[in-house]
Design a protein around this motif. Structure first.
Motif, mmCIF file in Angstrom:
data_model
loop_
_atom_site.group_PDB
_atom_site.id
_atom_site.type_symbol
_atom_site.label_atom_id
_atom_site.label_comp_id
_atom_site.label_asym_id
_atom_site.label_seq_id
_atom_site.Cartn_x
_atom_site.Cartn_y
_atom_site.Cartn_z
ATOM 1 N N MET A 184 -1.220 3.177 8.193
ATOM 2 C CA MET A 184 -1.716 1.816 8.020
ATOM 3 C C MET A 184 -3.192 1.847 7.632
ATOM 4 O O MET A 184 -3.650 1.063 6.784
ATOM 5 C CB MET A 184 -1.525 1.011 9.305
ATOM 6 N N ASP A 185 -3.935 2.760 8.243
ATOM 7 C CA ASP A 185 -5.339 2.939 7.870
ATOM 8 C C ASP A 185 -5.446 3.311 6.398
ATOM 9 O O ASP A 185 -6.229 2.728 5.641
ATOM 10 C CB ASP A 185 -5.960 4.030 8.750
ATOM 11 N N TRP A 186 -4.652 4.278 5.962
ATOM 12 C CA TRP A 186 -4.689 4.709 4.564
ATOM 13 C C TRP A 186 -4.275 3.595 3.617
ATOM 14 O O TRP A 186 -4.845 3.450 2.534
ATOM 15 C CB TRP A 186 -3.773 5.916 4.367
ATOM 16 N N LEU A 187 -3.276 2.811 4.009
ATOM 17 C CA LEU A 187 -2.803 1.729 3.147
ATOM 18 C C LEU A 187 -3.914 0.721 2.880
ATOM 19 O O LEU A 187 -3.968 0.115 1.806
ATOM 20 C CB LEU A 187 -1.604 1.033 3.805
ATOM 21 N N LEU A 188 -4.809 0.551 3.854
ATOM 22 C CA LEU A 188 -5.923 -0.379 3.697
ATOM 23 C C LEU A 188 -7.132 0.274 3.035
ATOM 24 O O LEU A 188 -7.791 -0.321 2.175
ATOM 25 C CB LEU A 188 -6.335 -0.932 5.068
ATOM 26 N N THR A 189 -7.441 1.503 3.432
ATOM 27 C CA THR A 189 -8.703 2.113 3.005
ATOM 28 C C THR A 189 -8.634 2.898 1.696
ATOM 29 O O THR A 189 -9.627 2.949 0.966
ATOM 30 C CB THR A 189 -9.246 3.054 4.097
ATOM 31 N N VAL A 190 -7.496 3.504 1.393
ATOM 32 C CA VAL A 190 -7.426 4.328 0.179
ATOM 33 C C VAL A 190 -7.642 3.495 -1.080
ATOM 34 O O VAL A 190 -8.422 3.897 -1.967
ATOM 35 C CB VAL A 190 -6.101 5.115 0.121
ATOM 36 N N SER A 237 -9.389 -1.531 -10.862
ATOM 37 C CA SER A 237 -9.257 -1.727 -9.416
ATOM 38 C C SER A 237 -7.815 -2.058 -9.041
ATOM 39 O O SER A 237 -7.276 -1.541 -8.056
ATOM 40 C CB SER A 237 -10.191 -2.842 -8.944
ATOM 41 N N VAL A 238 -7.193 -2.899 -9.857
ATOM 42 C CA VAL A 238 -5.807 -3.300 -9.585
ATOM 43 C C VAL A 238 -4.847 -2.131 -9.786
ATOM 44 O O VAL A 238 -3.993 -1.850 -8.930
ATOM 45 C CB VAL A 238 -5.398 -4.490 -10.480
ATOM 46 N N THR A 239 -4.985 -1.435 -10.914
ATOM 47 C CA THR A 239 -4.048 -0.351 -11.216
ATOM 48 C C THR A 239 -4.214 0.829 -10.255
ATOM 49 O O THR A 239 -3.219 1.365 -9.746
ATOM 50 C CB THR A 239 -4.216 0.138 -12.663
ATOM 51 N N LEU A 240 -5.447 1.223 -9.988
ATOM 52 C CA LEU A 240 -5.673 2.341 -9.070
ATOM 53 C C LEU A 240 -5.330 1.949 -7.633
ATOM 54 O O LEU A 240 -4.773 2.748 -6.877
ATOM 55 C CB LEU A 240 -7.123 2.808 -9.158
ATOM 56 N N GLY A 241 -5.660 0.708 -7.258
ATOM 57 C CA GLY A 241 -5.328 0.247 -5.916
ATOM 58 C C GLY A 241 -3.831 0.209 -5.693
ATOM 59 O O GLY A 241 -3.332 0.618 -4.635
ATOM 60 N N ALA A 242 -3.089 -0.264 -6.694
ATOM 61 C CA ALA A 242 -1.631 -0.322 -6.596
ATOM 62 C C ALA A 242 -1.036 1.084 -6.538
ATOM 63 O O ALA A 242 -0.105 1.352 -5.760
ATOM 64 C CB ALA A 242 -1.056 -1.086 -7.788
ATOM 65 N N LEU A 257 1.150 2.651 -3.464
ATOM 66 C CA LEU A 257 2.466 3.244 -3.730
ATOM 67 C C LEU A 257 2.533 4.676 -3.217
ATOM 68 O O LEU A 257 3.555 5.107 -2.660
ATOM 69 C CB LEU A 257 2.749 3.204 -5.233
ATOM 70 N N MET A 258 1.447 5.414 -3.373
ATOM 71 C CA MET A 258 1.384 6.796 -2.894
ATOM 72 C C MET A 258 1.554 6.865 -1.379
ATOM 73 O O MET A 258 2.307 7.700 -0.860
ATOM 74 C CB MET A 258 0.046 7.407 -3.310
ATOM 75 N N PRO A 313 2.076 9.060 -8.166
ATOM 76 C CA PRO A 313 0.875 8.213 -8.249
ATOM 77 C C PRO A 313 -0.396 8.984 -7.931
ATOM 78 O O PRO A 313 -1.462 8.666 -8.471
ATOM 79 C CB PRO A 313 1.141 7.101 -7.221
ATOM 80 N N PHE A 314 -0.295 10.007 -7.077
ATOM 81 C CA PHE A 314 -1.461 10.836 -6.756
ATOM 82 C C PHE A 314 -2.011 11.491 -8.029
ATOM 83 O O PHE A 314 -3.222 11.483 -8.272
ATOM 84 C CB PHE A 314 -1.062 11.910 -5.741
#
Length: 231
Positions: free
Chosen positions: A70-76, A98-103, A107-108, A137-138
């Motif tokens: 959950m931390d990674w889902l928010l912070t990555v 920001s949108v494409t990399l954030g998505a 997903l990763m 995605p990575f």
């Protein structure tokens, strides 16, 4: 983590208005991580205990590794956005990246989590499957940071800023490359309490580098660029 948040936010006044968002996000990343590390610590204390022989044994309460994901889902995604915000991009390009990399980052994380629950050597093929899914995605993120955004990085007139942005990109990629390595520990024959400890230590060290070190570097970049604007 929390000390990094305090340090970064205390330097917010030194950043120009256009770069304040990057500083705020950098501090927010470590703030969110600090909260989840408290939760991870509490869950660990409840889930495991050391015997008289020093062996780590599980209790009746399962360890909740969902806190880390959950931390990674928010912070990555935020980690990537803070880098985007200090680069020489148009507002439209910044928003798009920001949108494409954030998505891709979200997903990763989502793709990797189910495999994280599989620690039994008998089900190692299942863990490999989720590892492979998360690596797609990575790979896209790593390629974008090192190659896709290289023209924007090279467009920086100030060589000091340009080098620091490259350092932030490289440090992010290098620290991130440790995550898939730690993920395969159970597939390398490490089992029992050893694999649990090794995974948690590996992820924690990587988090410190990717969140604290990169966040401090991003803050330094914003202050350097802000000084150039003020001159």
């Amino acid at each position: 983590m929390m000390a990094t948040t305090i340090f970064i936010w205390m330097r917010l006044g030194e950043a120009a208005a256009r770069y304040k968002s990057a500083v705020i996000i950098s501090g927010l990343v470590t703030f969110i991580a600090a909260y989840h590390y408290f939760r991870i610590f509490n869950s660990w204390v409840e889930a495991y205990e050391y015997g008289a022989d020093g062996a780590l044994t599980p209790t009746d309460i399962p360890f909740n590794d969902a806190y880390r994901y959950m931390d990674w889902l928010l912070t990555v995604p935020l980690l990537l956005i803070e880098i985007i915000l200090v680069m020489k991009l148009t507002p439209e390009e910044s928003s798009s990246k920001s949108v494409t990399l954030g998505a891709a980052a979200a997903l990763m994380i989502i793709a990797g989590y189910p495999g994280e629950l599989v620690l039994d050597e008998a089900d190692v093929s299942t863990r490999w499957m989720y590892w492979g899914a998360a690596m797609l995605p990575f790979t896209y993120i790593v390629y974008t940071l090192l190659v896709g955004l290289s023209s924007a990085t090279d467009a920086e007139e100030n060589p000091v800023v340009r080098d620091k942005i490259k350092q932030a990109q490289l440090l992010t990629v290098v620290s991130w490359c440790t995550y898939p390595i730690v993920y395969v520990f159970p597939m390398m024959g490490i089992q029992g309490s050893n694999v649990v400890v090794a995974i948690q230590l590996g992820y924690s060290v990587s988090d410190i580098i990717s969140k604290c070190a990169v966040g401090l570097l991003i803050t330094d970049i914003t202050i350097t660029k802000s000084a150039g604007i003020k001159r």
